[in-house]
Scaffold this active site. Sequence first.
Site, PDB file in Angstrom:
ATOM      1  N   ASP A  79      50.212 105.908  14.166  1.00 45.91           N
ATOM      2  CA  ASP A  79      49.501 106.381  14.193  1.00 45.91           C
ATOM      3  C   ASP A  79      49.502 106.713  16.062  1.00 45.91           C
ATOM      4  O   ASP A  79      48.283 106.804  16.533  1.00 45.91           O
ATOM      5  CB  ASP A  79      47.969 105.918  13.736  1.00 45.91           C
ATOM      6  N   GLU A  96      44.877 113.654   5.091  1.00 43.74           N
ATOM      7  CA  GLU A  96      44.562 112.825   6.735  1.00 43.74           C
ATOM      8  C   GLU A  96      44.975 113.445   8.107  1.00 43.74           C
ATOM      9  O   GLU A  96      46.131 113.830   7.647  1.00 43.74           O
ATOM     10  CB  GLU A  96      44.598 111.070   6.398  1.00 43.74           C
ATOM     11  N   HIS A 119      51.643 110.764  10.827  1.00 44.42           N
ATOM     12  CA  HIS A 119      50.188 111.110  11.420  1.00 44.42           C
ATOM     13  C   HIS A 119      50.757 111.434  12.661  1.00 44.42           C
ATOM     14  O   HIS A 119      50.636 110.294  14.029  1.00 44.42           O
ATOM     15  CB  HIS A 119      49.769 109.403  11.080  1.00 44.42           C
TER      16      HIS A 119
END
Length: 334
Positions: free
Chosen positions: A39, A207, A271
Site C-alpha cells: 500500500d 478499493e 494499490h
Amino acid sequence: MTILRSITALLAAVVLAVTTAAPAAAATFTNPIKRNGPDPWMQYHNGYYYLATTTWNSTITMRKSRTLAGLASAADTVVFNLSGRPNGCCNMWAPEFHLINGRWYLYYVAGRNVPDYNPTQRLHVLESAGTDPMGPYTFKADLGSTWELDPSILRHNGKLYLMGSAIDGTQSLTITPLSNPYTISGPRRTISLPTLAWERQTGAVNEGAEALYHNGRVMIVYSASACWGPDYKLGLLTLTGSDPLNRAHWTKSPNPVFQRNDGNGVFAPGHNGFFKSPDGTEDWIVYHANSSASGGCDMNRSARAQKFGWNADGTPNFGTPVRLGTQLAAPSGE
C-alpha cells in the site's frame, strides 16, 4: 618565460581534460524501492522523496531520500504512534499524506486491538504542525463510524472529497463530501461496484481509489479483484459528468489498465499512488506487487515505481509492470 609557457601548457591540458571527459552517467534505480512495503504512497517535496506504507502495527512510519534509488536503504522513521487510541490503535493500513492549505493531512486505516480486528477497521486523519511531510503530527479526527478502507482525497472545482472502499452488497468504491480536510459534510455515496468479470477474480473487490488529473480530465485509478489472489489489478473511472458524488457521472473503462505479467514475474500489481519527477515533467506510478502467483495480501508485497505516459484519448498508459532488478532511468531532474 619558460615558466610562463609551462603554466600555460598545464592550464590548456586541464581545460582539454575537462572538456573531453565523459559525461556523468545518468541516474538509475531498480525495483523494489521498499521490500515489505504494501500500500505505498509517495510524494516528491522540497528535494526529497517521501514514502509511507502499511505497517500492520500501531506505528505510522515514513522514509525519505534525495533519490528514488536511495529509498530502498533509507531508514523508516515513526511519525506517529497510535498506541492508546481506543478506536484505532492497531493494524495500520494504507497511509496517505496530502498537502492541503499549507499543512499535511495523513489519512490511514486502523482498528482495535482485538483478535478479529478486521471488522473494526476505520478511517482516521492526522494534521501536521507545518509543511514537513514527516510532521510532527497530531491526531485530528475519526472519519466515519462504519467499516471502510483506503482513504484518499479527490479535489474538484475547489471542493474536497474523501474516497474509500466500503461494503455496498460487496466491497465497492465510495466518496464522501468534506467541508475541510478532516470534517465530513454529507452522506457517503457508492460510485463503483465490481460488476465486470476482471473485477471479481478470487473475490469481488473495488478499493484503493486514487485521483489522477490530466489536461482537465478527472480520473480515478482503483484496485480490483482480491488482493489475496494473483489477479489484483488496476481499473479506471473517468468523470464524464459534473458531480463526483453521482455514480452516473463516472464512466468505467471496460478493461483493466495495469495487471499481472507472468513473463516479468509480477503478480497482483495494485494499490497505487502517483507522483511527479523532481523537475515536474514526468508522471510516475508507485504500486505494490508480489513476485509469485502464490503471494498473498500481506507484508511480503514490495513497493515499486515506474514512469508512465498518456494515450491519445487522454487516459493513462501504464505499460507493463517491470521485472524486479531491471535497471530503470531515475525520474527526470534527479
